[in-house]
Write a protein that holds these residues in place. Structure first.
Motif, PDB file in Angstrom:
ATOM      1  N   HIS A   1       0.841  -1.193   0.000  1.00  0.00           N
ATOM      2  CA  HIS A   1       0.000   0.000   0.000  1.00  0.00           C
ATOM      3  C   HIS A   1       0.881   1.249   0.000  1.00  0.00           C
ATOM      4  O   HIS A   1       1.959   1.274   0.611  1.00  0.00           O
ATOM      5  N   GLU A   2       0.424   2.283  -0.674  1.00  0.00           N
ATOM      6  CA  GLU A   2       1.161   3.541  -0.724  1.00  0.00           C
ATOM      7  C   GLU A   2       0.970   4.287   0.591  1.00  0.00           C
ATOM      8  O   GLU A   2      -0.141   4.658   0.961  1.00  0.00           O
ATOM      9  N   THR A   3       2.087   4.529   1.302  1.00  0.00           N
ATOM     10  CA  THR A   3       2.018   5.212   2.589  1.00  0.00           C
ATOM     11  C   THR A   3       2.451   6.667   2.506  1.00  0.00           C
ATOM     12  O   THR A   3       2.175   7.439   3.429  1.00  0.00           O
TER      13      THR A   3
ATOM     14  N   VAL B   1      17.032  15.549  -3.423  1.00  0.00           N
ATOM     15  CA  VAL B   1      16.180  15.756  -2.254  1.00  0.00           C
ATOM     16  C   VAL B   1      16.409  14.606  -1.282  1.00  0.00           C
ATOM     17  O   VAL B   1      16.538  13.451  -1.698  1.00  0.00           O
ATOM     18  N   LEU B   2      16.457  14.916   0.005  1.00  0.00           N
ATOM     19  CA  LEU B   2      16.592  13.909   1.049  1.00  0.00           C
ATOM     20  C   LEU B   2      15.294  13.831   1.843  1.00  0.00           C
ATOM     21  O   LEU B   2      14.653  14.854   2.121  1.00  0.00           O
ATOM     22  N   TYR B   3      14.902  12.608   2.227  1.00  0.00           N
ATOM     23  CA  TYR B   3      13.661  12.365   2.954  1.00  0.00           C
ATOM     24  C   TYR B   3      13.963  11.551   4.211  1.00  0.00           C
ATOM     25  O   TYR B   3      14.893  10.736   4.231  1.00  0.00           O
ATOM     26  N   ASP B   4      13.154  11.758   5.226  1.00  0.00           N
ATOM     27  CA  ASP B   4      13.227  10.957   6.451  1.00  0.00           C
ATOM     28  C   ASP B   4      12.175   9.853   6.337  1.00  0.00           C
ATOM     29  O   ASP B   4      10.967  10.123   6.330  1.00  0.00           O
ATOM     30  N   LEU B   5      12.623   8.603   6.235  1.00  0.00           N
ATOM     31  CA  LEU B   5      11.701   7.486   6.047  1.00  0.00           C
ATOM     32  C   LEU B   5      10.955   7.104   7.320  1.00  0.00           C
ATOM     33  O   LEU B   5       9.979   6.352   7.256  1.00  0.00           O
ATOM     34  N   GLU B   6      11.388   7.619   8.459  1.00  0.00           N
ATOM     35  CA  GLU B   6      10.656   7.350   9.697  1.00  0.00           C
ATOM     36  C   GLU B   6       9.439   8.270   9.819  1.00  0.00           C
ATOM     37  O   GLU B   6       8.351   7.836  10.175  1.00  0.00           O
ATOM     38  N   THR B   7       9.639   9.548   9.534  1.00  0.00           N
ATOM     39  CA  THR B   7       8.533  10.505   9.629  1.00  0.00           C
ATOM     40  C   THR B   7       7.849  10.708   8.280  1.00  0.00           C
ATOM     41  O   THR B   7       6.811  11.383   8.212  1.00  0.00           O
ATOM     42  N   LEU B   8       8.438  10.141   7.213  1.00  0.00           N
ATOM     43  CA  LEU B   8       7.906  10.287   5.852  1.00  0.00           C
ATOM     44  C   LEU B   8       7.740  11.761   5.491  1.00  0.00           C
ATOM     45  O   LEU B   8       6.692  12.223   5.049  1.00  0.00           O
ATOM     46  N   GLU B   9       8.850  12.510   5.671  1.00  0.00           N
ATOM     47  CA  GLU B   9       8.863  13.931   5.353  1.00  0.00           C
ATOM     48  C   GLU B   9      10.105  14.263   4.529  1.00  0.00           C
ATOM     49  O   GLU B   9      11.149  13.629   4.659  1.00  0.00           O
ATOM     50  N   LYS B  10       9.973  15.275   3.692  1.00  0.00           N
ATOM     51  CA  LYS B  10      11.128  15.828   2.982  1.00  0.00           C
ATOM     52  C   LYS B  10      11.915  16.691   3.966  1.00  0.00           C
ATOM     53  O   LYS B  10      11.339  17.521   4.676  1.00  0.00           O
ATOM     54  N   VAL B  11      13.249  16.495   4.016  1.00  0.00           N
ATOM     55  CA  VAL B  11      14.035  17.199   5.031  1.00  0.00           C
ATOM     56  C   VAL B  11      15.125  18.075   4.447  1.00  0.00           C
ATOM     57  O   VAL B  11      15.677  18.928   5.144  1.00  0.00           O
ATOM     58  N   SER B  12      15.465  17.900   3.167  1.00  0.00           N
ATOM     59  CA  SER B  12      16.561  18.688   2.607  1.00  0.00           C
ATOM     60  C   SER B  12      16.470  18.697   1.085  1.00  0.00           C
ATOM     61  O   SER B  12      15.942  17.760   0.473  1.00  0.00           O
ATOM     62  N   ARG B  13      16.992  19.785   0.492  1.00  0.00           N
ATOM     63  CA  ARG B  13      17.044  19.883  -0.972  1.00  0.00           C
ATOM     64  C   ARG B  13      18.270  20.685  -1.357  1.00  0.00           C
ATOM     65  O   ARG B  13      18.559  21.736  -0.762  1.00  0.00           O
ATOM     66  N   VAL B  14      18.992  20.198  -2.380  1.00  0.00           N
ATOM     67  CA  VAL B  14      20.205  20.877  -2.854  1.00  0.00           C
ATOM     68  C   VAL B  14      20.144  20.971  -4.367  1.00  0.00           C
ATOM     69  O   VAL B  14      19.848  19.983  -5.046  1.00  0.00           O
TER      70      VAL B  14
END
Length: 480
Positions: free
Chosen positions: A271-273, A305-318
């Protein structure tokens, strides 16, 4: 008896059962077909309500009004007036229809112009975003308010910076002088690898592959993702992503896909989370940090782009100065490599997003992978017949430690020990081996089956390979 419609003696008279009115049969049937009612009333009338009348056949005399010239002239005048009136009504209806058609055409043309303008503005915005170039050193004390760097290039949050630094120290200590695990595949065993299983996938035009334990996830340009069981040699599940899949990564229970429309989707348990629409253009590569918590994606919009897989949030972009085509994390997790369409490999600090080094490959980068020894990485370019080994400890031309004649490589995979580099391309699958004691390279394995991606299995005794046509193969030891 006279027809109530024509006023003449009917040739085939019928009478209405409802009103007793006499009609000419052909005239009343035509009237009923057009109106469904009896002339002069609002009552519905069906052909079944008409009763035919039997009359004696007689020669019908001409009506008295047609027996003189004045009467004939008056009849002609009446017919002419009726014809002129009908022509006027027809022209009026035609004029109204033309006005309605002109209005509809104008509205359609206006809608087309609005769509064209919005499409142009969207393309200009994407192009402007793609042309954004940010030099990490530009945001110094002289930069106005320091706002440009804060907006364009985002470093990791402090808790993830600490996470990256702690893992770097842990992985670096464990990697140094790490012996080859007991039971690891020898050169002879690698040379003896051959196809022991294969299966047709449900995906069309397979584009990417990643493995987890005894399973493989294969993405296709038709928008499907197959989960293949290696021991069972069958596709256990097919997921509909809905967009062409261009990159695939698997970590723990999460399968992550990047799409041609710029989306990064996280699938867990089928399932898409989570779904991120952060790229203005196709996602060209995915990589998971060695700690398993941070995900990276690169795209043609010149950013990663970097994402946090625990919180499922985008955390950084370069942002960079060229479209990005491939990516990989260093085994210690402190460095992130990204290949560009311009033919260079840029190395960034994972925590800050600052560019640490750049290496020239010479053609658009198709695949990039770091060696577990910590100071090598391999890269292949579009149209190049060799795979280049770079040394992170050097710079410039001196960093090109070795060029291996593998043919054009679309996929690369280094094993856990750093001994075996597997390549996949249109000319087949190869395994390049580095012998540390003699500091020599050799080629223990080469097949002729084309492939787009591959991954090592347990103890380097197995290779999972997928072809563009959607066939997954397992290379292993032939059972006696």
């Amino acid at each position: 008896m006279l027809c109530a419609i024509s006023g003449e003696v009917p040739e085939e008279p019928v009478v209405s059962k409802k009103t007793g009115t006499v009609f000419e049969k052909r005239l009343i049937l035509k009237y009923i077909e057009e109106n469904g009612k009896e002339p002069g009333t609002d009552e519905e009338l069906d052909p079944e309500d008409l009763l035919p009348l039997k009359t004696s056949r007689v020669v019908r005399p001409r009506p008295p009004n047609f027996t003189s010239l004045p009467s004939l002239l008056k009849a002609f005048q009446d017919e002419w007036d009726a014809l002129v009136l009908e022509t006027y009504n027809t022209r009026e209806q035609l004029a109204r229809t033309r006005e309605e058609l002109a209005t509809a055409l104008y509205q359609h043309d206006a809608a087309i112009r609005v769509i064209a303008r919005l499409t142009k503005e969207r393309d200009e915005a994407r192009d402007a975003l793609a042309k954004i170039t940010v030099a990490p050193t530009a945001a110094g004390p002289s930069a106005s308010n320091g706002d440009a760097m804060a907006v364009d290039n985002e470093g990791l949050p402090e808790h993830l910076v600490q996470h990256v630094n702690e893992l770097q120290q842990q992985f670096m200590k464990g990697r140094k002088k790490r012996p080859v695990p007991s039971g690891w595949a020898t050169a002879d065993q690698v040379a003896a690898l051959q196809q022991v299983a294969y299966a047709d996938l449900n995906v069309a035009q397979a584009s990417s592959l990643d493995t987890e334990s005894d399973y493989a996830a294969v993405g296709g340009l038709d928008g499907k993702l197959d989960v293949y069981s290696v021991p069972a040699n069958k596709v256990e599940r097919t997921l509909d992503v809905g967009e062409p899949v261009t990159a695939t990564a698997w970590t723990g229970s999460k399968v992550i896909v990047g799409t041609a429309k710029g989306a990064v989707k996280v699938l867990d348990g089928g399932h898409e989370t989570a779904s991120f629409a952060t790229h203005a253009g196709a996602v060209t590569g995915l990589a998971v940090h060695p700690g398993g918590r941070i995900l990276a994606s690169v795209g043609v919009d010149k950013s990663y782009v970097l994402y946090d897989l625990e919180t499922l949030e985008k955390v950084s972009r370069v942002y960079t100065d060229a479209a990005l085509t491939a990516c990989a994390f260093h085994p210690d997790g402190n460095l992130f490599g990204a290949g560009t369409q311009a033919g260079s490999i840029k190395i960034f600090q994972t925590a800050t997003g600052e560019q640490a080094e750049s290496f020239a490959l010479g053609s658009p980068v198709q695949a990039l992978v770091f060696s577990e020894n910590g100071f090598w990485f391999a890269a292949s370019g579009k149209g190049q017949a060799t795979t280049v080994i770079f040394d992170l400890r050097k710079s410039g031309d001196a960093a090109r430690a070795r060029e291996l004649a593998t043919g054009e490589a679309l996929g690369l995979a280094w094993d856990y020990t750093g001994q075996y580099l597997a390549t996949a391309g249109s000319q087949g699958v190869t395994v390049q081996m580095y012998t540390k004691s003699s500091k020599q390279w050799s080629e223990p394995l080469r097949t002729s089956s084309s492939a787009v991606a591959l991954r090592w299995g347990d103890e380097a005794k197995r290779l999972v390979v997928v072809s563009r046509e959607g066939v997954v193969s397992v290379l292993g030891a032939k059972e006696e």
